[in-house]
Motif scaffolding. Structure first.
Motif, PDB file in Angstrom:
ATOM      1  N   THR A  93      -9.447  19.960 -45.869  1.00 16.50           N
ATOM      2  CA  THR A  93      -8.198  19.761 -45.137  1.00 16.50           C
ATOM      3  C   THR A  93      -7.880  20.886 -44.158  1.00 16.50           C
ATOM      4  OG1 THR A  93      -7.018  20.646 -47.075  1.00 16.50           O
ATOM      5  CG2 THR A  93      -7.159  18.256 -46.852  1.00 16.50           C
ATOM      6  N   ARG A  94      -8.772  21.822 -44.001  1.00 16.19           N
ATOM      7  CA  ARG A  94      -8.617  22.796 -42.909  1.00 16.19           C
ATOM      8  C   ARG A  94      -8.800  22.130 -41.561  1.00 16.19           C
ATOM      9  NH1 ARG A  94     -11.504  28.543 -43.244  1.00 16.19           N
ATOM     10  NH2 ARG A  94     -10.435  28.613 -41.247  1.00 16.19           N
ATOM     11  N   THR A  95      -9.540  21.041 -41.525  1.00 16.08           N
ATOM     12  CA  THR A  95      -9.877  20.415 -40.244  1.00 16.08           C
ATOM     13  C   THR A  95      -9.404  18.978 -40.103  1.00 16.08           C
ATOM     14  OG1 THR A  95     -12.029  19.880 -41.185  1.00 16.08           O
ATOM     15  CG2 THR A  95     -11.903  21.860 -39.813  1.00 16.08           C
ATOM     16  N   THR A  96      -9.130  18.296 -41.203  1.00 21.41           N
ATOM     17  CA  THR A  96      -8.761  16.886 -41.116  1.00 21.41           C
ATOM     18  C   THR A  96      -7.441  16.624 -41.827  1.00 21.41           C
ATOM     19  OG1 THR A  96      -9.457  14.619 -41.641  1.00 21.41           O
ATOM     20  CG2 THR A  96     -10.173  16.332 -43.156  1.00 21.41           C
ATOM     21  N   PRO A  97      -6.553  15.847 -41.211  1.00 19.27           N
ATOM     22  CA  PRO A  97      -5.247  15.623 -41.833  1.00 19.27           C
ATOM     23  C   PRO A  97      -5.238  14.568 -42.928  1.00 19.27           C
ATOM     24  CG  PRO A  97      -5.342  14.518 -39.712  1.00 19.27           C
ATOM     25  CD  PRO A  97      -6.631  15.281 -39.861  1.00 19.27           C
ATOM     26  N   PHE A  98      -6.058  13.532 -42.781  1.00 16.70           N
ATOM     27  CA  PHE A  98      -5.972  12.384 -43.689  1.00 16.70           C
ATOM     28  C   PHE A  98      -7.365  11.908 -44.123  1.00 16.70           C
ATOM     29  CE2 PHE A  98      -2.587  11.766 -40.339  1.00 16.70           C
ATOM     30  CZ  PHE A  98      -1.571  12.384 -41.056  1.00 16.70           C
ATOM     31  N   PRO A  99      -8.022  12.667 -45.004  1.00 15.23           N
ATOM     32  CA  PRO A  99      -9.377  12.283 -45.422  1.00 15.23           C
ATOM     33  C   PRO A  99      -9.429  10.938 -46.140  1.00 15.23           C
ATOM     34  CG  PRO A  99      -8.851  14.539 -46.081  1.00 15.23           C
ATOM     35  CD  PRO A  99      -7.578  13.920 -45.628  1.00 15.23           C
ATOM     36  N   GLU A 100      -8.314  10.522 -46.754  1.00 15.18           N
ATOM     37  CA  GLU A 100      -8.308   9.253 -47.473  1.00 15.18           C
ATOM     38  C   GLU A 100      -8.490   8.068 -46.522  1.00 15.18           C
ATOM     39  OE1 GLU A 100      -3.841  10.286 -47.038  1.00 15.18           O
ATOM     40  OE2 GLU A 100      -5.795  11.276 -46.963  1.00 15.18           O
ATOM     41  N   PHE A 101      -8.183   8.255 -45.237  1.00 14.17           N
ATOM     42  CA  PHE A 101      -8.357   7.189 -44.266  1.00 14.17           C
ATOM     43  C   PHE A 101      -9.759   7.218 -43.652  1.00 14.17           C
ATOM     44  CE2 PHE A 101      -3.564   7.851 -43.436  1.00 14.17           C
ATOM     45  CZ  PHE A 101      -3.247   7.140 -44.582  1.00 14.17           C
ATOM     46  N   THR A 102     -10.186   8.394 -43.194  1.00  3.62           N
ATOM     47  CA  THR A 102     -11.513   8.476 -42.580  1.00  3.62           C
ATOM     48  C   THR A 102     -12.616   8.142 -43.579  1.00  3.62           C
ATOM     49  OG1 THR A 102     -11.352  10.876 -42.924  1.00  3.62           O
ATOM     50  CG2 THR A 102     -10.994  10.048 -40.692  1.00  3.62           C
ATOM     51  N   SER A 103     -12.430   8.520 -44.844  1.00  5.75           N
ATOM     52  CA  SER A 103     -13.477   8.239 -45.838  1.00  5.75           C
ATOM     53  C   SER A 103     -13.577   6.753 -46.152  1.00  5.75           C
ATOM     54  CB  SER A 103     -13.211   9.031 -47.125  1.00  5.75           C
ATOM     55  OG  SER A 103     -11.996   8.649 -47.728  1.00  5.75           O
ATOM     56  N   ARG A 104     -12.581   5.989 -45.735  1.00  5.28           N
ATOM     57  CA  ARG A 104     -12.609   4.547 -45.982  1.00  5.28           C
ATOM     58  C   ARG A 104     -13.020   3.741 -44.754  1.00  5.28           C
ATOM     59  NH1 ARG A 104      -8.770   6.266 -49.852  1.00  5.28           N
ATOM     60  NH2 ARG A 104      -8.823   5.018 -51.770  1.00  5.28           N
TER      61      ARG A 104
END
Length: 494
Positions: A93-104
């Motif tokens: 999360t240093r670089t991405t705000p919403f990993p739960e969306f991009t990972s899907r």
């Protein structure tokens, strides 16, 4: 890196999916979480490659190579391998705000550029990201971010990927952020453009709850530029960030295009999701494919989503038309060298379900619609097509030629146009007299995001045209940085 010899010891293991014959009966997510030990060994496969192309985030031959967010992938892969999940979450999360969306929903250009993928199977970056963020939510590590108030007010128009990202970062540095959304739920494309089985809306609401708790205000059912003047925001806020997307769908200019039963894919998908969330489809206020012969014109991800949704409705048959040739089974190095995005055939969840149900892939390649024919009631009854052959012209460009004798008639009751988008809607740009480029996108130079109107910035698809969700997140972040600089003279957003 993970384990020094991990890439030699462990094979790639992708997450399992629920069986097609089971999942087509509901709208729940397709992917099944992995066992933590499997995830650990997948992290161990990340090799000491020297130059991690996976987080390059550049355009090669028109497509993303590596992560546009520049995620520090080797670092959190190693931390997962070592069992340091919380540190992995912090690094992610240093670089991405919403990993739960991009990972899907991200197609994972990081994996396409993975050095290991040059000689063997790439690291399962996407699924490791998924497991990190889901563990973080489960363990209570995801908390609202608040900073000392700056006294500056910023309006963000649009709550899709770029809008949410801009709001997240602007709020994190202390600005008072209000997000305006024309729909009844926040999320934009994430909420209404992507089916629930691909991105369960519970996870969007979960993140929205965190954003609201951090102090971000969401004003719903408010269409700026139509029922509320955009100038009102410019007059009342210290800065305005426009993130309304590229929402003009591309139409089909053939005879019969206006017949009953011809719809844009975005309207079909939105209506289904809205009805699902409002009443579990009991209100029947959606475009039903039940018992119908469905033709989807467009071979991309949106077309795939339409295939899967039509199947869940209970369609009689479904076919997907693609004007381009079928991609090769494997990357052709001479034409598509690593680390470019690998242009190869993939069978996505919608095609898997159609194959299970009907016994064959619904996609038809090198095919073009010539006309749509209706019945006496003005309703669609058939589609006429021809096959194409792609050849090089005198300038070396690939152009289509009609294959003689290839005319075909397809029975159809419902036609869904999934051919992409042409640009942003006109209301706000026209009202504010914003400069636009040749593709009708709002002019705002990348890395600065300022429009020709003072205090007004633009980001995401509205600025760059239709693109990946991950690009929208990056644009929202970088636009927030420029707004912060504009308001404060400097910024700590990186």
């Amino acid at each position: 890196m993970g384990k020094a010899t991990g890439f030699l010891e462990y094979n790639r293991i992708d997450p399992k999916k629920r069986k097609p014959e089971e999942r087509i009966k509901d709208y729940n997510e397709v992917k099944i979480p992995q066992d933590p030990e499997i995830v650990r060994t997948q992290g161990a496969r990340c090799m000491d490659c020297g130059v991690p192309f996976c987080h390059g985030g550049v355009l090669l031959n028109g497509a993303a190579s590596g992560c546009p967010l520049h995620n520090l992938i080797p670092e959190w892969n190693e931390l997962v391998y070592k069992g340091q999940w919380r540190e992995a979450y912090k690094r992610l999360t240093r670089t991405t705000p919403f990993p739960e969306f991009t990972s899907r929903v991200c197609p994972a250009p990081c994996e396409g550029a993975c050095t290991e993928g040059y000689i063997m199977d790439a690291v399962t970056i996407n699924s490791i990201e998924y497991e990190i963020i889901e563990k973080a939510f489960a363990e209570g590590w995801v908390n609202p971010k608040k900073a000392k108030a700056t006294g500056k007010k910023v309006a963000v128009v649009g709550s899709g990927p770029s809008g949410l990202s801009a709001a997240y970062y602007l709020n994190a540095v202390g600005h008072e952020v209000t997000v305006y959304e024309r729909d009844d739920r926040a999320g934009g494309l994430l909420m209404y453009g992507i089916p629930n089985m691909k991105l369960d809306k519970r996870f969007i609401e979960r993140r929205l709850d965190v954003l609201k708790a951090s102090g971000i205000e969401f004003v719903l059912n408010t269409e700026v530029g139509k029922y509320m003047k955009a100038q009102e925001l410019v007059d009342n806020y210290d800065a305005v960030v426009l993130c309304t997307g590229a929402t003009k769908p591309r139409g089909l200019d053939v005879e019969g295009k206006d017949l009953k039963g011809v719809y844009y894919a975005v309207d079909f998908l939105k209506a289904t999701t809205k009805s699902l969330l409002n009443s579990n489809l009991k209100d029947e206020s959606f475009i039903s494919a039940k018992g119908k012969n469905v033709i989807i014109i467009g071979g991309g991800d949106t077309g795939t989503d339409c295939v899967a949704t039509a199947i869940r409705h209970g369609c009689k048959s479904v076919f997907q038309f693609e004007i381009l040739p079928e991609p090769p089974a494997h990357r052709i190095e001479a034409e598509n060298p690593w680390p470019e995005w690998p242009k190869k055939l993939k069978v996505d969840y919608g095609q898997e379900e159609a194959i299970c149900l009907y016994g064959k892939d619904p996609r038809n390649y090198c095919i073009s619609t010539t006309k749509i024919v209706g019945n006496e009631n003005g309703e669609v009854k058939e589609v006429h097509t021809v096959n194409l052959t792609w050849v090089k012209d005198a300038a070396g460009r690939m152009v289509p030629q009609v294959t003689p004798g290839s005319e075909k008639v397809w029975e159809a009751d419902l036609i869904l146009l999934a051919m992409g988008f042409l640009g942003p809607e006109d209301n706000i740009p026209t009202e504010l007299k914003l400069e636009r480029d040749a593709r009708s996108n709002v002019k705002a130079e990348y890395a600065f995001f300022e429009t020709n109107v003072d205090r007004v910035f633009a980001a995401g698809d509205m600025r760059r045209g239709q693109s990946l969700v991950v690009w929208a997140f990056q644009e929202g972040k970088l636009a927030a940085r420029e707004v912060d600089k504009y308001l404060m003279g400097k910024s700590i957003i990186i």
